[in-house]
Design a protein around this motif. Structure first.
Motif, mmCIF file in Angstrom:
data_model
loop_
_atom_site.group_PDB
_atom_site.id
_atom_site.type_symbol
_atom_site.label_atom_id
_atom_site.label_comp_id
_atom_site.label_asym_id
_atom_site.label_seq_id
_atom_site.Cartn_x
_atom_site.Cartn_y
_atom_site.Cartn_z
ATOM 1 N N VAL A 76 77.270 60.536 9.186
ATOM 2 C CA VAL A 76 78.694 60.791 8.944
ATOM 3 C C VAL A 76 79.413 59.498 9.317
ATOM 4 O O VAL A 76 79.111 58.894 10.346
ATOM 5 C CB VAL A 76 79.201 61.945 9.830
ATOM 6 C CG1 VAL A 76 80.721 62.046 9.779
ATOM 7 C CG2 VAL A 76 78.566 63.262 9.414
ATOM 8 N N ASN A 77 80.332 59.044 8.467
ATOM 9 C CA ASN A 77 81.052 57.789 8.704
ATOM 10 C C ASN A 77 82.547 58.078 8.679
ATOM 11 O O ASN A 77 83.074 58.511 7.652
ATOM 12 C CB ASN A 77 80.662 56.764 7.645
ATOM 13 C CG ASN A 77 79.215 56.342 7.797
ATOM 14 O OD1 ASN A 77 78.910 55.387 8.485
ATOM 15 N ND2 ASN A 77 78.308 57.111 7.194
ATOM 16 N N ILE A 78 83.184 57.837 9.812
ATOM 17 C CA ILE A 78 84.596 58.228 9.957
ATOM 18 C C ILE A 78 85.487 56.988 10.000
ATOM 19 O O ILE A 78 85.231 56.052 10.761
ATOM 20 C CB ILE A 78 84.795 59.068 11.238
ATOM 21 C CG1 ILE A 78 83.941 60.346 11.148
ATOM 22 C CG2 ILE A 78 86.267 59.397 11.446
ATOM 23 C CD1 ILE A 78 84.010 61.237 12.384
ATOM 24 N N ILE A 79 86.521 57.004 9.165
ATOM 25 C CA ILE A 79 87.573 55.990 9.278
ATOM 26 C C ILE A 79 88.649 56.630 10.154
ATOM 27 O O ILE A 79 89.330 57.565 9.737
ATOM 28 C CB ILE A 79 88.122 55.587 7.896
ATOM 29 C CG1 ILE A 79 86.996 55.026 7.017
ATOM 30 C CG2 ILE A 79 89.263 54.581 8.039
ATOM 31 C CD1 ILE A 79 87.407 54.708 5.587
ATOM 32 N N GLY A 80 88.753 56.144 11.388
ATOM 33 C CA GLY A 80 89.587 56.818 12.389
ATOM 34 C C GLY A 80 91.071 56.551 12.232
ATOM 35 O O GLY A 80 91.498 55.681 11.457
ATOM 36 N N ASN A 81 91.870 57.270 13.018
ATOM 37 C CA ASN A 81 93.329 57.176 12.926
ATOM 38 C C ASN A 81 93.859 55.784 13.258
ATOM 39 O O ASN A 81 94.930 55.390 12.806
ATOM 40 C CB ASN A 81 93.984 58.199 13.855
ATOM 41 C CG ASN A 81 93.630 57.981 15.308
ATOM 42 O OD1 ASN A 81 92.583 58.422 15.774
ATOM 43 N ND2 ASN A 81 94.473 57.256 16.028
ATOM 44 N N GLY A 82 93.094 55.003 14.051
ATOM 45 C CA GLY A 82 93.572 53.677 14.444
ATOM 46 C C GLY A 82 93.410 52.619 13.375
ATOM 47 O O GLY A 82 93.897 51.491 13.528
ATOM 48 N N VAL A 83 92.736 52.986 12.283
ATOM 49 C CA VAL A 83 92.472 52.020 11.205
ATOM 50 C C VAL A 83 93.667 51.987 10.255
ATOM 51 O O VAL A 83 94.383 52.973 10.097
ATOM 52 C CB VAL A 83 91.190 52.448 10.436
ATOM 53 C CG1 VAL A 83 90.918 51.545 9.246
ATOM 54 C CG2 VAL A 83 89.993 52.478 11.377
ATOM 55 N N VAL A 84 93.885 50.826 9.627
ATOM 56 C CA VAL A 84 94.876 50.764 8.540
ATOM 57 C C VAL A 84 94.110 50.552 7.231
ATOM 58 O O VAL A 84 93.203 49.728 7.162
ATOM 59 C CB VAL A 84 95.935 49.659 8.770
ATOM 60 C CG1 VAL A 84 96.838 50.036 9.939
ATOM 61 C CG2 VAL A 84 95.305 48.293 9.039
ATOM 62 N N ILE A 85 94.501 51.335 6.211
ATOM 63 C CA ILE A 85 93.701 51.403 4.987
ATOM 64 C C ILE A 85 94.484 50.874 3.791
ATOM 65 O O ILE A 85 95.603 51.315 3.532
ATOM 66 C CB ILE A 85 93.313 52.870 4.689
ATOM 67 C CG1 ILE A 85 92.476 53.433 5.843
ATOM 68 C CG2 ILE A 85 92.559 52.990 3.362
ATOM 69 C CD1 ILE A 85 92.160 54.920 5.699
ATOM 70 N N ASP A 86 93.881 49.955 3.063
ATOM 71 C CA ASP A 86 94.417 49.583 1.755
ATOM 72 C C ASP A 86 93.607 50.364 0.729
ATOM 73 O O ASP A 86 92.411 50.106 0.541
ATOM 74 C CB ASP A 86 94.261 48.070 1.529
ATOM 75 C CG ASP A 86 94.901 47.655 0.203
ATOM 76 O OD1 ASP A 86 94.916 48.474 -0.739
ATOM 77 O OD2 ASP A 86 95.381 46.502 0.108
ATOM 78 N N PRO A 87 94.240 51.330 0.053
ATOM 79 C CA PRO A 87 93.489 52.197 -0.865
ATOM 80 C C PRO A 87 92.770 51.410 -1.966
ATOM 81 O O PRO A 87 91.685 51.811 -2.394
ATOM 82 C CB PRO A 87 94.568 53.096 -1.479
ATOM 83 C CG PRO A 87 95.725 53.012 -0.562
ATOM 84 C CD PRO A 87 95.665 51.676 0.116
ATOM 85 N N VAL A 88 93.354 50.277 -2.386
ATOM 86 C CA VAL A 88 92.728 49.487 -3.461
ATOM 87 C C VAL A 88 91.398 48.926 -2.953
ATOM 88 O O VAL A 88 90.358 49.028 -3.629
ATOM 89 C CB VAL A 88 93.649 48.322 -3.902
ATOM 90 C CG1 VAL A 88 92.969 47.458 -4.956
ATOM 91 C CG2 VAL A 88 94.980 48.862 -4.408
ATOM 92 N N ILE A 89 91.434 48.371 -1.757
ATOM 93 C CA ILE A 89 90.212 47.767 -1.199
ATOM 94 C C ILE A 89 89.177 48.844 -0.891
ATOM 95 O O ILE A 89 87.987 48.663 -1.160
ATOM 96 C CB ILE A 89 90.562 46.911 0.039
ATOM 97 C CG1 ILE A 89 91.452 45.736 -0.411
ATOM 98 C CG2 ILE A 89 89.303 46.396 0.734
ATOM 99 C CD1 ILE A 89 91.989 44.873 0.706
#
Ligand code: GDP
Ligand code: IMO
Ligand code: MG
Length: 432
Positions: A76-89
Protein backbone atom coordinates in the motif's frame (compact mmCIF):
# COMPACT_ATOMS: atom_id res chain seq x y z
CA UNK A 1 -0.38 7.73 46.67
CA UNK A 2 -2.13 5.96 43.81
CA UNK A 3 0.05 4.18 41.30
CA UNK A 4 -1.60 3.00 38.12
CA UNK A 5 -0.52 -0.58 37.44
CA UNK A 6 -2.30 -1.12 34.16
CA UNK A 7 0.15 -1.97 31.42
CA UNK A 8 0.26 0.38 28.45
CA UNK A 9 -0.44 -1.40 25.17
CA UNK A 10 2.73 -1.81 23.13
CA UNK A 11 2.28 0.33 20.04
CA UNK A 12 3.13 -0.76 16.56
CA UNK A 13 5.47 1.91 15.26
CA UNK A 14 6.19 3.54 11.93
CA UNK A 15 9.80 3.50 10.71
CA UNK A 16 11.21 6.47 8.84
CA UNK A 17 13.68 7.01 5.98
CA UNK A 18 15.19 10.51 5.88
CA UNK A 19 17.83 12.38 3.91
CA UNK A 20 20.53 13.74 6.26
CA UNK A 21 22.07 16.23 3.80
CA UNK A 22 20.71 18.51 1.07
CA UNK A 23 18.56 15.91 -0.71
CA UNK A 24 19.31 13.30 -3.38
CA UNK A 25 21.07 11.05 -0.88
CA UNK A 26 19.49 7.95 -2.45
CA UNK A 27 16.23 7.72 -0.49
CA UNK A 28 14.37 6.10 -3.42
CA UNK A 29 16.89 3.27 -3.65
CA UNK A 30 16.86 2.66 0.11
CA UNK A 31 13.07 2.60 0.35
CA UNK A 32 13.04 0.12 -2.52
CA UNK A 33 15.63 -2.06 -0.75
CA UNK A 34 13.73 -1.92 2.56
CA UNK A 35 10.16 -2.41 1.25
CA UNK A 36 10.14 -6.21 1.39
CA UNK A 37 10.06 -5.65 5.18
CA UNK A 38 7.08 -3.26 4.96
CA UNK A 39 3.49 -3.56 3.75
CA UNK A 40 2.93 0.20 3.51
CA UNK A 41 5.09 3.09 2.36
CA UNK A 42 3.92 6.67 2.95
CA UNK A 43 5.23 10.01 1.73
CA UNK A 44 4.67 12.69 4.39
CA UNK A 45 5.97 15.98 2.93
CA UNK A 46 7.35 17.69 -0.15
CA UNK A 47 5.97 17.25 -3.61
CA UNK A 48 7.22 16.96 -7.16
CA UNK A 49 10.37 18.89 -6.25
CA UNK A 50 11.53 15.40 -5.21
CA UNK A 51 13.06 12.97 -7.68
CA UNK A 52 13.65 9.50 -6.23
CA UNK A 53 15.52 7.07 -8.47
CA UNK A 54 15.05 3.30 -8.37
CA UNK A 55 17.07 0.89 -10.50
CA UNK A 56 16.37 -2.85 -10.66
CA UNK A 57 16.20 -5.58 -13.34
CA UNK A 58 17.98 -3.20 -15.76
CA UNK A 59 15.12 -0.72 -15.46
CA UNK A 60 15.24 2.81 -14.09
CA UNK A 61 12.34 4.81 -12.65
CA UNK A 62 12.26 8.32 -11.17
CA UNK A 63 9.37 9.00 -8.81
CA UNK A 64 8.25 12.50 -7.84
CA UNK A 65 5.02 12.10 -5.88
CA UNK A 66 4.38 8.37 -5.68
CA UNK A 67 6.03 6.48 -2.78
CA UNK A 68 8.94 4.22 -3.72
CA UNK A 69 7.14 1.08 -2.51
CA UNK A 70 4.90 1.07 -5.59
CA UNK A 71 6.90 -1.67 -7.38
CA UNK A 72 6.39 -4.25 -4.66
CA UNK A 73 3.41 -6.56 -5.09
CA UNK A 74 0.70 -6.22 -2.50
CA UNK A 75 2.08 -3.01 -1.01
CA UNK A 76 0.00 0.00 0.00
CA UNK A 77 1.48 3.39 -0.97
CA UNK A 78 0.07 6.47 0.71
CA UNK A 79 0.50 10.08 -0.36
CA UNK A 80 0.02 11.71 3.04
CA UNK A 81 -1.64 14.97 4.04
CA UNK A 82 1.73 16.74 4.34
CA UNK A 83 2.48 16.29 0.65
CA UNK A 84 1.65 18.86 -2.03
CA UNK A 85 0.39 17.35 -5.27
CA UNK A 86 0.54 18.61 -8.83
CA UNK A 87 -2.18 16.53 -10.53
CA UNK A 88 -0.45 16.86 -13.94
CA UNK A 89 2.81 15.42 -12.63
CA UNK A 90 1.00 12.72 -10.67
CA UNK A 91 -1.06 11.68 -13.73
CA UNK A 92 2.12 11.55 -15.84
CA UNK A 93 3.85 9.42 -13.22
CA UNK A 94 0.93 7.00 -13.12
CA UNK A 95 0.82 6.78 -16.94
CA UNK A 96 4.56 6.05 -17.15
CA UNK A 97 4.39 3.36 -14.50
CA UNK A 98 1.33 1.77 -16.09
CA UNK A 99 3.04 1.78 -19.49
CA UNK A 100 5.89 -0.14 -17.83
CA UNK A 101 3.40 -2.72 -16.56
CA UNK A 102 3.22 -1.55 -12.93
CA UNK A 103 -0.19 -1.86 -11.30
CA UNK A 104 -0.45 1.54 -9.62
CA UNK A 105 -4.14 2.07 -8.95
CA UNK A 106 -4.73 -0.86 -6.62
CA UNK A 107 -1.72 0.16 -4.52
CA UNK A 108 -1.98 3.96 -4.32
CA UNK A 109 -4.01 5.90 -1.73
CA UNK A 110 -4.17 9.68 -1.50
CA UNK A 111 -4.98 11.67 1.66
CA UNK A 112 -7.88 14.10 1.38
CA UNK A 113 -5.95 16.71 3.34
CA UNK A 114 -3.01 16.85 0.93
CA UNK A 115 -2.82 20.24 -0.78
CA UNK A 116 -3.01 20.83 -4.53
CA UNK A 117 -0.41 22.73 -6.55
CA UNK A 118 -2.32 24.97 -8.98
CA UNK A 119 -0.91 26.16 -12.31
CA UNK A 120 -0.82 29.66 -10.79
CA UNK A 121 1.30 28.38 -7.88
CA UNK A 122 3.90 27.39 -10.45
CA UNK A 123 3.70 30.84 -12.04
CA UNK A 124 4.07 32.48 -8.62
CA UNK A 125 7.14 30.33 -7.89
CA UNK A 126 8.73 31.42 -11.18
CA UNK A 127 7.78 35.09 -10.63
CA UNK A 128 9.21 35.10 -7.11
CA UNK A 129 12.47 33.50 -8.22
CA UNK A 130 12.82 35.90 -11.18
CA UNK A 131 12.24 38.89 -8.89
CA UNK A 132 14.96 37.69 -6.49
CA UNK A 133 17.57 37.77 -9.25
CA UNK A 134 20.96 36.64 -7.96
CA UNK A 135 19.46 35.97 -4.52
CA UNK A 136 17.13 33.29 -5.88
CA UNK A 137 16.63 30.07 -3.91
CA UNK A 138 17.25 27.89 -6.94
CA UNK A 139 13.77 26.39 -6.58
CA UNK A 140 12.76 23.47 -8.77
CA UNK A 141 9.93 25.80 -9.94
CA UNK A 142 7.29 23.18 -9.22
CA UNK A 143 5.19 25.61 -7.19
CA UNK A 144 6.18 24.14 -3.82
CA UNK A 145 6.76 27.38 -1.87
CA UNK A 146 3.56 29.17 -2.96
CA UNK A 147 1.46 26.04 -2.26
CA UNK A 148 2.76 25.68 1.30
CA UNK A 149 2.26 29.43 1.74
CA UNK A 150 -1.40 29.00 0.83
CA UNK A 151 -1.63 26.03 3.19
CA UNK A 152 -0.33 27.96 6.21
CA UNK A 153 -2.14 31.09 5.01
CA UNK A 154 -5.36 29.03 5.07
CA UNK A 155 -6.21 29.59 1.44
CA UNK A 156 -5.23 26.24 -0.05
CA UNK A 157 -7.20 23.77 -2.12
CA UNK A 158 -7.02 20.18 -0.94
CA UNK A 159 -7.51 16.81 -2.57
CA UNK A 160 -10.81 16.37 -0.69
CA UNK A 161 -12.10 19.57 -2.33
CA UNK A 162 -12.16 17.92 -5.75
CA UNK A 163 -15.07 15.78 -4.50
CA UNK A 164 -17.12 18.87 -3.67
CA UNK A 165 -19.71 20.42 -6.03
CA UNK A 166 -18.10 23.78 -5.19
CA UNK A 167 -14.70 22.71 -6.50
CA UNK A 168 -14.76 24.83 -9.69
CA UNK A 169 -15.83 27.87 -7.70
CA UNK A 170 -13.05 27.38 -5.11
CA UNK A 171 -10.49 26.85 -7.83
CA UNK A 172 -11.61 30.05 -9.59
CA UNK A 173 -11.43 32.08 -6.37
CA UNK A 174 -7.89 30.95 -5.59
CA UNK A 175 -6.77 31.42 -9.18
CA UNK A 176 -8.09 35.01 -9.15
CA UNK A 177 -6.25 35.69 -5.92
CA UNK A 178 -3.06 34.43 -7.53
CA UNK A 179 -3.65 36.53 -10.63
CA UNK A 180 -3.83 39.58 -8.39
CA UNK A 181 -0.50 38.66 -6.84
CA UNK A 182 1.08 37.93 -10.20
CA UNK A 183 0.01 41.35 -11.49
CA UNK A 184 2.38 42.88 -8.96
CA UNK A 185 5.35 41.32 -10.73
CA UNK A 186 5.43 43.96 -13.48
CA UNK A 187 8.12 42.37 -15.63
CA UNK A 188 6.87 38.81 -15.35
CA UNK A 189 4.85 37.36 -18.22
CA UNK A 190 3.15 34.01 -17.93
CA UNK A 191 0.71 31.83 -19.82
CA UNK A 192 -0.90 28.95 -17.95
CA UNK A 193 -3.63 28.13 -20.50
CA UNK A 194 -2.11 24.85 -21.73
CA UNK A 195 -1.05 23.70 -18.31
CA UNK A 196 -4.45 24.56 -16.86
CA UNK A 197 -6.18 22.40 -19.48
CA UNK A 198 -3.92 19.46 -18.60
CA UNK A 199 -4.46 20.19 -14.92
CA UNK A 200 -8.25 19.92 -15.23
CA UNK A 201 -7.90 16.64 -17.14
CA UNK A 202 -5.54 15.34 -14.49
CA UNK A 203 -8.00 16.21 -11.73
CA UNK A 204 -10.18 13.47 -13.24
CA UNK A 205 -7.29 10.99 -12.88
CA UNK A 206 -6.89 12.07 -9.25
CA UNK A 207 -10.64 11.65 -8.70
CA UNK A 208 -10.41 8.07 -9.98
CA UNK A 209 -7.84 7.12 -7.31
CA UNK A 210 -8.56 5.85 -3.82
CA UNK A 211 -8.99 9.05 -1.81
CA UNK A 212 -8.79 8.45 1.93
CA UNK A 213 -8.94 10.07 5.34
CA UNK A 214 -5.17 9.70 5.60
CA UNK A 215 -4.67 9.99 9.34
CA UNK A 216 -7.51 7.55 10.07
CA UNK A 217 -6.23 4.93 7.62
CA UNK A 218 -2.60 5.28 8.70
CA UNK A 219 -3.51 4.75 12.35
CA UNK A 220 -5.92 1.92 11.47
CA UNK A 221 -3.16 0.10 9.56
CA UNK A 222 -0.69 0.64 12.40
CA UNK A 223 -3.23 -0.59 14.97
CA UNK A 224 -3.72 -3.71 12.85
CA UNK A 225 0.02 -4.37 13.18
CA UNK A 226 0.93 -3.42 9.58
CA UNK A 227 4.62 -2.66 9.03
CA UNK A 228 4.83 0.90 7.73
CA UNK A 229 7.70 3.00 6.38
CA UNK A 230 7.58 6.79 6.02
CA UNK A 231 9.58 8.05 3.03
CA UNK A 232 11.08 11.50 3.40
CA UNK A 233 11.79 13.86 0.54
CA UNK A 234 14.58 16.47 0.34
CA UNK A 235 16.96 16.38 3.31
CA UNK A 236 17.48 17.77 6.80
CA UNK A 237 19.60 20.70 5.62
CA UNK A 238 16.67 21.79 3.42
CA UNK A 239 14.20 21.77 6.34
CA UNK A 240 12.16 24.96 6.56
CA UNK A 241 13.01 25.47 10.24
CA UNK A 242 16.46 23.97 10.69
CA UNK A 243 17.99 23.96 7.21
CA UNK A 244 20.14 26.68 5.66
CA UNK A 245 17.26 29.19 5.63
CA UNK A 246 16.21 30.88 3.39
CA UNK A 247 17.86 28.44 0.97
CA UNK A 248 15.57 25.59 1.94
CA UNK A 249 12.35 24.01 0.81
CA UNK A 250 9.00 24.90 2.39
CA UNK A 251 8.23 21.76 4.39
CA UNK A 252 9.42 19.91 7.50
CA UNK A 253 11.81 17.40 6.04
CA UNK A 254 12.84 16.02 9.43
CA UNK A 255 11.40 13.25 11.55
CA UNK A 256 8.96 15.66 13.20
CA UNK A 257 7.33 16.11 9.78
CA UNK A 258 6.16 12.48 9.89
CA UNK A 259 3.80 13.30 12.75
CA UNK A 260 2.15 16.28 11.08
CA UNK A 261 2.45 14.90 7.55
CA UNK A 262 0.71 11.60 8.26
CA UNK A 263 -1.14 12.18 11.51
CA UNK A 264 0.84 9.87 13.78
CA UNK A 265 1.76 10.55 17.39
CA UNK A 266 5.43 11.18 18.26
CA UNK A 267 5.57 8.02 20.37
CA UNK A 268 4.61 5.99 17.31
CA UNK A 269 7.95 6.74 15.61
CA UNK A 270 10.15 3.63 15.45
CA UNK A 271 13.46 3.23 13.64
CA UNK A 272 14.81 6.39 12.01
CA UNK A 273 17.05 5.53 9.06
CA UNK A 274 19.32 8.45 8.16
CA UNK A 275 20.70 8.35 4.65
CA UNK A 276 23.82 10.20 3.56
CA UNK A 277 26.26 10.12 0.69
CA UNK A 278 29.92 9.29 1.41
CA UNK A 279 30.47 12.86 0.20
CA UNK A 280 27.99 15.76 -0.17
CA UNK A 281 25.93 17.33 -2.92
CA UNK A 282 23.57 20.25 -3.16
CA UNK A 283 21.48 21.54 -6.04
CA UNK A 284 20.24 25.13 -6.06
CA UNK A 285 21.62 28.10 -4.12
CA UNK A 286 22.75 28.45 -0.53
CA UNK A 287 25.66 27.73 1.78
CA UNK A 288 27.66 24.56 1.23
CA UNK A 289 30.85 24.81 3.31
CA UNK A 290 32.64 21.77 1.85
CA UNK A 291 31.84 22.55 -1.79
CA UNK A 292 34.69 21.80 -4.18
CA UNK A 293 35.40 23.88 -7.25
CA UNK A 294 38.38 21.82 -8.35
CA UNK A 295 38.90 18.58 -10.24
CA UNK A 296 37.92 16.48 -7.20
CA UNK A 297 34.48 18.10 -7.27
CA UNK A 298 34.20 17.53 -11.00
CA UNK A 299 35.26 13.90 -10.55
CA UNK A 300 32.49 13.35 -7.97
CA UNK A 301 30.00 14.89 -10.40
CA UNK A 302 31.19 12.77 -13.32
CA UNK A 303 31.57 9.44 -11.52
CA UNK A 304 28.48 9.94 -9.34
CA UNK A 305 26.44 11.24 -12.28
CA UNK A 306 25.44 14.14 -10.08
CA UNK A 307 22.76 15.78 -12.19
CA UNK A 308 19.31 16.53 -10.75
CA UNK A 309 16.70 13.74 -11.09
CA UNK A 310 13.95 16.36 -11.39
CA UNK A 311 15.56 19.31 -13.17
CA UNK A 312 18.73 17.85 -14.74
CA UNK A 313 20.79 20.65 -13.15
CA UNK A 314 24.41 19.78 -12.30
CA UNK A 315 24.69 19.16 -8.56
CA UNK A 316 27.32 21.01 -6.54
CA UNK A 317 29.71 18.46 -4.99
CA UNK A 318 32.01 18.46 -1.96
CA UNK A 319 33.42 16.44 0.93
CA UNK A 320 31.34 14.85 3.68
CA UNK A 321 30.28 17.44 6.26
CA UNK A 322 30.28 15.87 9.74
CA UNK A 323 29.02 19.10 11.35
CA UNK A 324 25.88 19.00 9.23
CA UNK A 325 25.54 15.21 9.60
CA UNK A 326 25.76 15.33 13.41
CA UNK A 327 23.22 18.15 13.48
CA UNK A 328 20.84 16.07 11.34
CA UNK A 329 21.36 13.04 13.61
CA UNK A 330 20.58 15.14 16.68
CA UNK A 331 17.45 16.73 15.21
CA UNK A 332 16.02 13.50 13.80
CA UNK A 333 16.91 11.04 16.53
CA UNK A 334 18.50 8.87 13.86
CA UNK A 335 18.79 5.26 15.05
CA UNK A 336 20.59 3.79 12.05
CA UNK A 337 22.76 5.36 9.35
CA UNK A 338 22.91 4.29 5.72
CA UNK A 339 25.86 5.35 3.57
CA UNK A 340 25.36 5.72 -0.18
CA UNK A 341 27.69 6.07 -3.15
CA UNK A 342 30.92 4.99 -1.46
CA UNK A 343 31.77 3.55 -4.90
CA UNK A 344 32.02 7.09 -6.27
CA UNK A 345 35.13 7.60 -4.12
CA UNK A 346 36.80 4.35 -5.34
CA UNK A 347 39.52 6.24 -7.12
CA UNK A 348 40.41 8.99 -4.64
CA UNK A 349 43.86 8.84 -3.08
CA UNK A 350 42.78 10.97 -0.12
CA UNK A 351 39.29 11.45 1.24
CA UNK A 352 38.48 14.44 3.41
CA UNK A 353 35.81 14.89 6.06
CA UNK A 354 34.87 18.25 7.53
CA UNK A 355 35.00 17.95 11.33
CA UNK A 356 34.47 21.59 12.26
CA UNK A 357 34.06 25.10 10.87
CA UNK A 358 36.00 28.27 11.31
CA UNK A 359 33.70 31.27 11.40
CA UNK A 360 34.97 34.79 12.08
CA UNK A 361 38.29 33.41 13.35
CA UNK A 362 36.60 31.02 15.80
CA UNK A 363 36.10 27.28 15.64
CA UNK A 364 32.45 26.19 15.80
CA UNK A 365 30.89 22.75 15.59
CA UNK A 366 27.41 23.78 14.49
CA UNK A 367 25.87 25.44 11.44
CA UNK A 368 25.87 29.22 12.01
CA UNK A 369 22.57 31.12 11.87
CA UNK A 370 23.94 33.69 9.47
CA UNK A 371 24.07 32.25 5.96
CA UNK A 372 26.28 35.07 4.67
CA UNK A 373 29.06 34.19 7.11
CA UNK A 374 32.25 32.90 5.55
CA UNK A 375 32.53 29.31 6.76
CA UNK A 376 35.95 27.66 6.41
CA UNK A 377 35.82 23.89 6.83
CA UNK A 378 38.38 22.12 9.01
CA UNK A 379 39.25 18.77 7.49
CA UNK A 380 40.44 15.39 8.69
CA UNK A 381 42.04 13.29 5.96
CA UNK A 382 41.64 9.59 5.31
CA UNK A 383 43.56 7.39 2.89
CA UNK A 384 41.23 6.32 0.06
CA UNK A 385 40.45 2.63 -0.56
CA UNK A 386 41.60 2.71 -4.18
CA UNK A 387 39.55 -0.38 -5.07
CA UNK A 388 36.31 -1.15 -6.88
CA UNK A 389 33.80 -1.82 -4.09
CA UNK A 390 30.77 -2.13 -6.37
CA UNK A 391 30.96 -5.94 -6.39
CA UNK A 392 31.31 -6.24 -2.61
CA UNK A 393 28.26 -7.80 -0.91
CA UNK A 394 29.60 -8.55 2.59
CA UNK A 395 31.08 -6.18 5.19
CA UNK A 396 34.05 -8.53 5.70
CA UNK A 397 35.06 -8.03 2.07
CA UNK A 398 35.42 -4.24 2.17
CA UNK A 399 38.93 -2.75 2.09
CA UNK A 400 40.18 -1.75 5.55
CA UNK A 401 40.30 1.93 4.52
CA UNK A 402 36.54 1.94 3.89
CA UNK A 403 35.89 0.15 7.19
CA UNK A 404 37.97 2.83 8.95
CA UNK A 405 35.94 5.57 7.25
CA UNK A 406 32.64 3.96 8.29
CA UNK A 407 33.80 3.35 11.85
CA UNK A 408 34.93 6.97 12.16
CA UNK A 409 31.45 8.13 11.13
CA UNK A 410 29.87 5.77 13.65
CA UNK A 411 32.11 7.05 16.45
CA UNK A 412 31.50 10.72 15.60
CA UNK A 413 27.72 10.39 15.32
CA UNK A 414 27.24 7.69 17.94
CA UNK A 415 24.91 5.88 15.55
CA UNK A 416 25.48 2.44 13.96
CA UNK A 417 25.80 2.32 10.21
CA UNK A 418 23.67 -0.59 9.05
CA UNK A 419 23.63 -0.44 5.25
CA UNK A 420 26.27 0.54 2.71
CA UNK A 421 25.19 1.12 -0.86
CA UNK A 422 27.87 0.41 -3.47
CA UNK A 423 25.99 1.16 -6.67
CA UNK A 424 22.62 2.42 -7.94
CA UNK A 425 21.05 -1.01 -8.45
CA UNK A 426 18.83 -2.63 -5.82
CA UNK A 427 21.31 -5.52 -5.64
CA UNK A 428 24.35 -3.29 -5.07
CA UNK A 429 23.78 -3.13 -1.34
CA UNK A 430 25.65 -4.43 1.69
CA UNK A 431 23.60 -5.04 4.82
CA UNK A 432 25.75 -5.43 7.93
P1 GDP B 1 16.83 10.62 -3.71
O1 GDP B 1 16.18 11.88 -4.16
O2 GDP B 1 17.35 10.71 -2.32
O3 GDP B 1 15.98 9.40 -3.91
O4 GDP B 1 18.12 10.44 -4.65
P2 GDP B 1 18.19 10.67 -6.25
O5 GDP B 1 17.51 9.54 -6.91
O6 GDP B 1 17.76 12.04 -6.61
O7 GDP B 1 19.74 10.65 -6.48
C1 GDP B 1 20.53 9.55 -6.13
C2 GDP B 1 21.26 9.08 -7.40
O8 GDP B 1 22.32 8.21 -7.03
C3 GDP B 1 20.39 8.28 -8.33
O9 GDP B 1 20.79 8.48 -9.64
C4 GDP B 1 20.65 6.83 -7.90
O10 GDP B 1 20.43 5.90 -8.96
C5 GDP B 1 22.11 6.92 -7.56
N1 GDP B 1 22.58 6.00 -6.50
C6 GDP B 1 21.94 5.61 -5.37
N2 GDP B 1 22.76 4.87 -4.62
C7 GDP B 1 23.93 4.79 -5.27
C8 GDP B 1 25.19 4.19 -4.96
O11 GDP B 1 25.41 3.59 -3.92
N3 GDP B 1 26.19 4.35 -5.89
C9 GDP B 1 26.01 5.04 -7.05
N4 GDP B 1 27.03 5.14 -7.89
N5 GDP B 1 24.84 5.62 -7.35
C10 GDP B 1 23.82 5.51 -6.47
P1 IMO C 1 14.76 14.83 -3.25
O1 IMO C 1 13.54 14.31 -2.52
C1 IMO C 1 17.63 18.06 -3.82
C2 IMO C 1 16.11 22.15 -3.41
C3 IMO C 1 16.05 22.99 -4.66
C4 IMO C 1 16.24 24.37 -4.07
C5 IMO C 1 15.48 24.28 -2.75
C6 IMO C 1 14.06 24.81 -2.82
O2 IMO C 1 14.92 14.30 -4.61
O3 IMO C 1 15.98 14.65 -2.39
P2 IMO C 1 11.80 24.01 -3.95
O4 IMO C 1 11.50 23.51 -5.32
O5 IMO C 1 11.49 23.02 -2.88
O6 IMO C 1 11.22 25.35 -3.67
O7 IMO C 1 13.39 24.23 -3.93
O8 IMO C 1 15.46 22.90 -2.42
N1 IMO C 1 15.41 20.85 -3.53
C7 IMO C 1 16.01 19.67 -3.64
N2 IMO C 1 17.33 19.37 -3.75
N3 IMO C 1 16.71 17.07 -3.77
C8 IMO C 1 15.39 17.36 -3.62
O9 IMO C 1 14.46 16.40 -3.43
C9 IMO C 1 15.00 18.71 -3.61
N4 IMO C 1 13.80 19.34 -3.51
C10 IMO C 1 14.07 20.64 -3.45
O10 IMO C 1 17.09 22.66 -5.57
O11 IMO C 1 17.59 24.58 -3.75
MG1 MG D 1 16.34 13.31 -5.69
Amino acid sequence: MYICTRTVKVMNRIDVVLGMQWGDEGKGKVVDVLTPRYGTVARFQGGPNAGHTLIFDDRKFVLHTIPSGIFRDGSVNIIGNGVVIDPVILAEEIAKLEAAGVDVRSKLWVAKRAHLILPTHRALDAASEAAKGAAKIGSTLKGIGPTYMDKTGRNGLRVGDILSPQFAERYGALKRKHEGLLAQYKDFAYDIADYERQWMESIEVLRSLKIIEGEIEVNRLLDKGEKMLAEGAQGSMLDVDFGTYPFVTSSSTMCAGVCTGLGVAPRRIGEVYGIFKAYCTRVGSGPFPTELFDEDGQKMRDVGMEYGSTTGRPRRCGWLDMVALKYAVMMNGTTSLIMMKGDVLNDFETIKVCVGYEVGGERVDYFPFETNEQITPIYKEFPGWRADISKVRRWEDFPQELKNYVEFIERETGVPLGIISVGPDREETVIR
